[in-house]
Design an enzyme around this catalytic site. Sequence first.
Site, PDB file in Angstrom:
ATOM      1  CD  GLU B 131       3.573   4.644  -6.560  1.00 41.26           C
ATOM      2  OE1 GLU B 131       2.988   3.538  -6.544  1.00 41.26           O
ATOM      3  OE2 GLU B 131       3.362   5.516  -5.694  1.00 41.26           O
ATOM      4  CG  HIS B 134       3.870   0.055  -4.128  1.00 41.10           C
ATOM      5  ND1 HIS B 134       3.996  -0.468  -2.866  1.00 41.10           N
ATOM      6  CD2 HIS B 134       3.695   1.402  -3.959  1.00 41.10           C
ATOM      7  CE1 HIS B 134       3.906   0.518  -1.965  1.00 41.10           C
ATOM      8  NE2 HIS B 134       3.728   1.655  -2.607  1.00 41.10           N
ATOM      9  CG  HIS B 140       4.044   2.326   2.004  1.00 44.63           C
ATOM     10  ND1 HIS B 140       2.963   3.131   2.174  1.00 44.63           N
ATOM     11  CD2 HIS B 140       4.362   2.385   0.689  1.00 44.63           C
ATOM     12  CE1 HIS B 140       2.629   3.669   1.014  1.00 44.63           C
ATOM     13  NE2 HIS B 140       3.455   3.224   0.085  1.00 44.63           N
ATOM     14  CB  CYS B 141      10.065   0.237   3.874  1.00 43.00           C
ATOM     15  SG  CYS B 141      11.452  -0.286   4.894  1.00 43.00           S
ATOM     16  CB  CYS B 146      13.534   2.247   2.977  1.00 46.93           C
ATOM     17  SG  CYS B 146      13.098   1.083   1.674  1.00 46.93           S
ATOM     18  CB  CYS B 165      16.108  -0.321   3.764  1.00 48.47           C
ATOM     19  SG  CYS B 165      14.789  -1.534   3.899  1.00 48.47           S
TER      20      CYS B 165
HETATM   21 ZN   LIG Z   1       3.615   3.635  -1.885  1.00 52.03          ZN
HETATM   22 ZN   LIG Z   2      12.676  -0.673   3.049  1.00 56.36          ZN
END
Ligand SMILES: [Zn+2]
Ligand SMILES: [Zn+2]
Lengths: 446, 185
Positions: B131, B134, B140-141, B146, B165
């Site tokens: 969080e 963010h 998001h990855c 990650c 990552c």
């Molecule tokens: Zn999230």
């Molecule tokens: Zn990532």
Amino acid sequence: MNRKYRILVVDDEFSVRDSLAKWLIEEGYDVETAEDAEAALKTFDAGMWDIVLLDIKMPGMDGLELQKRLHEVDPDLIVIMITAYASVNTAVQALKNGAFDYVAKPFDPDELCHLIKKALRQKSLTEENVRLRERVERLAGRAEIIGDSPNMKKVLELADTVADTDATVLIRGESGTGKELVARAIHARSNRRYFSLVPINCGALPENLLETELFGHERGAFTGAQYHRKGKLEMADGGTLFLDEIGTISMKTQLDLLRVIETKEFCRLGSDKPKKVDFRVVCATNRNLEQAVAEGDFREDFYYRINVFAIHLPPLREREGDIPLLARHFVTKYANAMGKEALASSPEALDLLSSHRWPGNVRELQNAIERAMVVAQEGVIRPTDLPFQLTSQRLDQPGDTLAAVECRHIQAILDRTGWNISRSAEVLGLDRATIYNKIKKYNLRN
Amino acid sequence: MRYLEIVSFVKDPEYDWPGLCQRLGQTFRMTVQLTWPTLDLEFAYNPARGQYLSTAMLSKLLEIRNPAATKSLGITDLDLFIPILTYVFGEAQLGGTVAVVSGHRLRPSFYGLPDDRDLRQERLIKEAVHELGHTFGLLHCPNQLCVLASSTYAENIDNKGTEFCAHCQGLINDALANPQTWPRP
Ligand SMILES: [Zn+2]
Ligand SMILES: [Zn+2]
């Protein structure tokens, strides 16, 4: 490159729109929201969308109706319905109308995540299918351009040269010379090949229909326009617009098209909101445009705009050397289609094919071979298997009676028009009754 | 001096607080201050859902946070939701200053399993880092290992690591090196 998928969220409840949009943005999607059908249609029109998440129950136009409108404009659009309570009937109706699926809010995060991924996978599969189909068509299309003669080699070279540029191309040549094949070859070798080539035959449509086809229309633009509809200009976005028989379009349509080509903007009929488009224009004509300009029948500015790079397709009679090659190609093609063995052409038949003037060019040759493949016996195409008009040119002898010549000529015209009595009557300058009498008199057969 | 403010609404000392502070301090290269405000969270309660609106918690955090802090992370044990989802593990102000995470659905006992303090602690660290990521504007990855991979259920959290990552770490490093791009506290 991985482009971002675009999702439009339509829900009348602010908190739903807001939280869903935020969640989707964190998931890496491009998201926009709309609070009702009207706003949704506006936003939808202004961009390209992969998925629309649509609340079924909204004041004003509800989700079901909006879904219909959206699919009217883009039949491949993925619509996922959002329902507030498990109203199965409505959801089932939505599925029947082509919705991808529905979810009841609040959603389980995992369920929503999966649903969206599933939808996108289906979308990319659909797109992949379209691409594959286009590729097959492209390969087939390229294979159809047959020619070894210097004239034809020159044409293919020119097509290759211009393909990679974004220049407007004007393909000129008699009917039946294969102008659309050249347009397809140009598109297939251009950077725009992953988008569509959108052909439109301008000669086949009256002015008002042509304008609707090209520009699309808004709801209520004219009587019967119940929904708005994408025109060919929009469909060609990113790709190539192929305007066949450009010489037939009205002065007004010429002006409208000129504006689009120059500004890369247009408005749907019944709208004054311009939309951006980006396509390449390839035109084709068998008309003497210079003469049309001189006679005031074709706009000079439009002529110069489309005649940036011209490719002249030679008539078949100017590439005699290609006739045996083409004949063999069509023999193989129809043999495959008919499930027959490919037939050889007798030297006499080849001789006849090579000496014919082919006013209908490659198309006429193709039809002649198709017919010969049907009637030929004993595995060989002989002169008698070729259409009557071919042989008649050779068979007319000084000693023939007028009746014999008339008989052969009428048969030839009937064959050429596919036994269309009205058209044959027009060509021959006779009335229909006379044609019927002659058919009876000479005992002509189809 | 940049620092991370942790605002704990969790009454009982169930978590290893010093451990959490140390991990977050390392990851974001900041000093960490832990506060325990006395605050009634009933304003965020939604009786129809029997859950707490995480978005309302974010608004409250914006109100009560120390304006000198670089980022503020709320930690609660209440069950959080957003209107469209049945639950969330946490929520952040994307590219903002505040985030909140909940331990409610992180404890194995929520799923009828024997409790496991270490597992719960590890999940809390992952969700806190996620969080806070963010709040630095990261999305998001796609790398499933990650910490910024999206997790929609608890076992999902266990599948990913506690670290960014290489790609996301690069983005975090850039963000940390360019404080002028941060939103004004
Ligand atoms: Zn999230
Ligand atoms: Zn990532």
